[in-house]
Design an enzyme around this catalytic site. Structure first.
Site, PDB file in Angstrom:
ATOM      1  N   ALA A 281       0.942  -1.198  -0.059  1.00 40.97           N
ATOM      2  CA  ALA A 281       0.191   0.137   0.022  1.00 40.97           C
ATOM      3  C   ALA A 281       0.777   1.292   0.029  1.00 40.97           C
ATOM      4  O   ALA A 281       0.211   2.522  -0.163  1.00 40.97           O
ATOM      5  CB  ALA A 281      -0.868  -0.126   1.280  1.00 40.97           C
ATOM      6  N   GLY A 282       2.142   1.160   0.111  1.00 42.61           N
ATOM      7  CA  GLY A 282       2.960   2.418   0.238  1.00 42.61           C
ATOM      8  C   GLY A 282       2.883   3.136  -1.001  1.00 42.61           C
ATOM      9  O   GLY A 282       2.906   2.703  -2.222  1.00 42.61           O
TER      10      GLY A 282
ATOM     11  N   ARG B  29       9.727   8.246  -2.750  1.00 38.89           N
ATOM     12  CA  ARG B  29      10.935   8.323  -3.333  1.00 38.89           C
ATOM     13  C   ARG B  29      11.292   7.680  -4.652  1.00 38.89           C
ATOM     14  O   ARG B  29      12.266   8.207  -5.372  1.00 38.89           O
ATOM     15  CB  ARG B  29      12.026   7.591  -2.242  1.00 38.89           C
ATOM     16  CG  ARG B  29      12.187   8.403  -1.107  1.00 38.89           C
ATOM     17  CD  ARG B  29      12.972   7.641   0.063  1.00 38.89           C
ATOM     18  NE  ARG B  29      12.337   6.816   0.754  1.00 38.89           N
ATOM     19  CZ  ARG B  29      12.788   5.798   1.720  1.00 38.89           C
ATOM     20  NH1 ARG B  29      14.040   6.123   1.928  1.00 38.89           N
ATOM     21  NH2 ARG B  29      11.971   5.004   2.361  1.00 38.89           N
TER      22      ARG B  29
ATOM     23  N   GLY C  11       0.247   1.951   9.954  1.00 35.73           N
ATOM     24  CA  GLY C  11       1.178   0.961  10.571  1.00 35.73           C
ATOM     25  C   GLY C  11       1.158  -0.207   9.816  1.00 35.73           C
ATOM     26  O   GLY C  11       0.031  -0.560   9.358  1.00 35.73           O
TER      27      GLY C  11
ATOM     28  N   GLY D  35      16.249  -2.509  12.801  1.00 38.88           N
ATOM     29  CA  GLY D  35      15.785  -3.049  14.063  1.00 38.88           C
ATOM     30  C   GLY D  35      16.279  -4.529  14.224  1.00 38.88           C
ATOM     31  O   GLY D  35      16.894  -5.178  13.502  1.00 38.88           O
TER      32      GLY D  35
ATOM     33  N   ASN E 164      15.962  -7.306  11.666  1.00 42.15           N
ATOM     34  CA  ASN E 164      14.637  -7.793  11.371  1.00 42.15           C
ATOM     35  C   ASN E 164      14.681  -7.304   9.927  1.00 42.15           C
ATOM     36  O   ASN E 164      14.515  -6.379   9.289  1.00 42.15           O
ATOM     37  CB  ASN E 164      13.740  -6.666  12.193  1.00 42.15           C
ATOM     38  CG  ASN E 164      12.147  -7.102  11.689  1.00 42.15           C
ATOM     39  OD1 ASN E 164      12.091  -8.241  11.297  1.00 42.15           O
ATOM     40  ND2 ASN E 164      11.507  -5.902  11.651  1.00 42.15           N
TER      41      ASN E 164
ATOM     42  N   LYS F 162       8.885 -10.896 -37.277  1.00 38.13           N
ATOM     43  CA  LYS F 162       7.945 -10.276 -36.390  1.00 38.13           C
ATOM     44  C   LYS F 162       6.730 -11.170 -36.643  1.00 38.13           C
ATOM     45  O   LYS F 162       6.331 -10.977 -37.967  1.00 38.13           O
ATOM     46  CB  LYS F 162       7.720  -8.717 -36.259  1.00 38.13           C
ATOM     47  CG  LYS F 162       6.514  -8.419 -35.247  1.00 38.13           C
ATOM     48  CD  LYS F 162       4.976  -8.405 -36.017  1.00 38.13           C
ATOM     49  CE  LYS F 162       4.774  -7.713 -36.994  1.00 38.13           C
ATOM     50  NZ  LYS F 162       3.478  -7.817 -37.346  1.00 38.13           N
TER      51      LYS F 162
ATOM     52  N   TYR G 271       1.817  -4.159 -44.082  1.00 40.25           N
ATOM     53  CA  TYR G 271       0.952  -3.138 -43.465  1.00 40.25           C
ATOM     54  C   TYR G 271       0.572  -2.100 -44.515  1.00 40.25           C
ATOM     55  O   TYR G 271       1.550  -1.454 -44.951  1.00 40.25           O
ATOM     56  CB  TYR G 271       1.593  -2.471 -42.276  1.00 40.25           C
ATOM     57  CG  TYR G 271       0.680  -1.494 -41.574  1.00 40.25           C
ATOM     58  CD1 TYR G 271      -0.579  -1.942 -41.206  1.00 40.25           C
ATOM     59  CD2 TYR G 271       1.211  -0.275 -41.240  1.00 40.25           C
ATOM     60  CE1 TYR G 271      -1.533  -1.100 -40.222  1.00 40.25           C
ATOM     61  CE2 TYR G 271       0.505   0.613 -40.052  1.00 40.25           C
ATOM     62  CZ  TYR G 271      -0.838   0.341 -39.955  1.00 40.25           C
ATOM     63  OH  TYR G 271      -1.457   0.769 -39.126  1.00 40.25           O
TER      64      TYR G 271
END
Length: 456
Positions: free
Chosen positions: A13-14, A18, A83, A144, A173, A337, A373
């Protein structure tokens, strides 16, 4: 483990400010695949039978993208960003469905190793209530710390709250964890927000579970596996790590990469043994190469199938739908192609083949173009087995060249050519003696007059 069901809750969800992008951060790609899709693939490889994506910024765009790589995934919107604990609870409906294990992951960690996730799940199978995934960065500063005692994890301490002794701990962590589903909602509901930011932190469940007498442990992932992506520089670093892993995997499986650091794979590239890849080759999504092929330098290949013993490049471009059969050759400065190049056919140089079939053992001369084409629609060109198309020919589709047909160099072919027929499609040459000299004199005189006028 194989009998235990597992839900992977992926937090995505962030806003990713940045990244400086209008696109949600987790949709930025590594090896041609959104980074969140890499996370989903890792979860599935670790045995996740369900996926719950918690989204926020760009929710509609996220849902649309998710349908492509995880059509069965459920999406939940975190309306307010309060959070990580709050984010996980956005998927309460999925968590309550009766899974055995819950994997909590982040959509911006595309290098996570499925084995690290499986190891955390294994701890749940052995009786742990929570298994936190840790890692050992070159420097633990800013991370952490995982505080352990007698083989149990007793706390996750943010650096600002660590004692001097705790700051020396190198085990940090990674943010990801596995939680026994029977405890998950109860533990999450006990997480409070009495902290400086007023947020609900997922990491708090470690101490909550410990206070209940539940077993909490830590497992270890590699530093690279735990890397989170916050900006485009880190995105490039992650790409480099992914490519290094994939190149090594290819070489160990029997593929020769002459200059491996210059070859770029996509997430789904399939490449057979005894294939040789020269320097500066780029494989886009959807490439399948059988054994014994040779891909020469500076070729760009995407959405193509290359059979055994084919020869491609140098400086070749194979676009989506290119299908090269055994021993076919597409040489330098050629583009193919949506076309089949059948067994042993040669498209040697300076040629465009689009919306076409080139029959077995046919030879396409330099500068040949299939004119497929007309500005509105695409048309098909069919070139038969053993046909020869002379250099600098234009084949105006829809048109067919029969088996063994021969097209004279410099022809413009607008009508189909029967088997074994010879076709000319060019103006008759006319030679006028002395006319070249006359033209040079005329042009020189005009240029001089122009120069004189400019000077005046």
């Amino acid at each position: 483990m194989s009998q235990r069901s597992c839900l992977s809750v992926i937090l995505a969800a962030g806003e990713g400010t940045r990244m400086k992008s209008a696109m949600p951060k987790v949709l930025h790609a590594i090896a041609g695949l959104p980074m969140v899709a890499h996370v989903v693939k890792a979860a599935e490889a670790a045995g996740a039978t369900g996926v719950a994506l918690v989204i926020g910024h760009g929710a509609d765009e996220m849902r649309k993208a998710v349908q492509k790589f995880a059509p069965k995934a459920e999406t939940f919107v975190q309306e307010q960003r309060l959070g990580t604990g709050h984010a996980v609870l956005a998927a309460r409906e999925a968590i309550s469905k009766g899974y055995d294990d819950i994997l909590v992951m982040f959509g911006d960690t595309p290098l996570i190793d499925a084995q690290a996730l499986a190891a955390a799940r294994q701890k749940l199978a052995e009786g742990a209530a929570v298994a936190v995934i840790g890692f050992r960065p070159p420097s633990p500063a800013g991370y952490g710390r995982l505080i352990e005692k007698d083989g149990h994890l007793i706390a996750i301490r943010e650096e600002k709250d660590c004692s001097e002794e705790e700051k020396k701990i190198g085990f940090c962590n990674a943010g990801m964890m596995a939680v026994a589903a029977k405890h998950a909602l109860r533990l999450l509901d006990k997480v409070g927000n009495k902290n400086a930011k007023g947020e609900f932190y997922l990491t708090d469940i470690v101490e909550i579970a410990g206070a209940e007498g539940l077993d909490v442990v830590a497992t270890e992932a590699s530093f690279e596996s735990a890397l989170g992506i916050n900006n485009r520089a880190e995105l490039a670093e992650a790409e480099a790590i992914w490519q290094t892993r994939r190149r090594r995997e290819a070489m160990l499986s029997g593929v020769t990469l002459i200059a491996p650091e210059t070859v770029y794979f996509s997430h789904d590239t399939e490449i057979g043994t005894d294939t040789i890849v020269e320097p500066n080759v780029w494989f886009g999504p959807g490439v399948k190469i059988a054994s014994g092929a040779k891909i020469h330098a500076f070729s760009h290949i995407e959405g193509a199938t290359i059979a055994s013993n084919c020869d491609v490049g140098p400086f070749a471009r194979l676009r989506p739908g290119a299908d090269l059969r055994n021993k076919a050759k597409v040489g330098n400065f050629c583009e193919v192609k949506q076309a089949t190049i059948e067994e042993g056919a040669k498209v040697n140089h300076l040629t465009y083949i689009g919306d076409a079939r080139v029959g077995a053992a046919a030879n396409i001369g330099a500068g040949t173009i299939t004119c497929n084409y007309d500005g509105y629609s695409k048309f098909f060109t069919d070139i038969g087995e053993g046909a020869f198309v002379g250099s600098n020919s234009s084949l105006v589709a829809p048109v067919s060249i029969g088996k063994g047909g021969y097209i004279a160099s410099g022809s413009v072919i607008t009508e189909s050519v029967p088997d074994d027929a010879l076709a000319f499609g060019r103006a008759r040459q006319k030679t006028i003696p002395g006319k070249g000299k006359e033209l040079r004199e005329r042009f020189a005189s005009a240029a001089a007059a122009k120069k004189k006028a400019a000077a005046e």
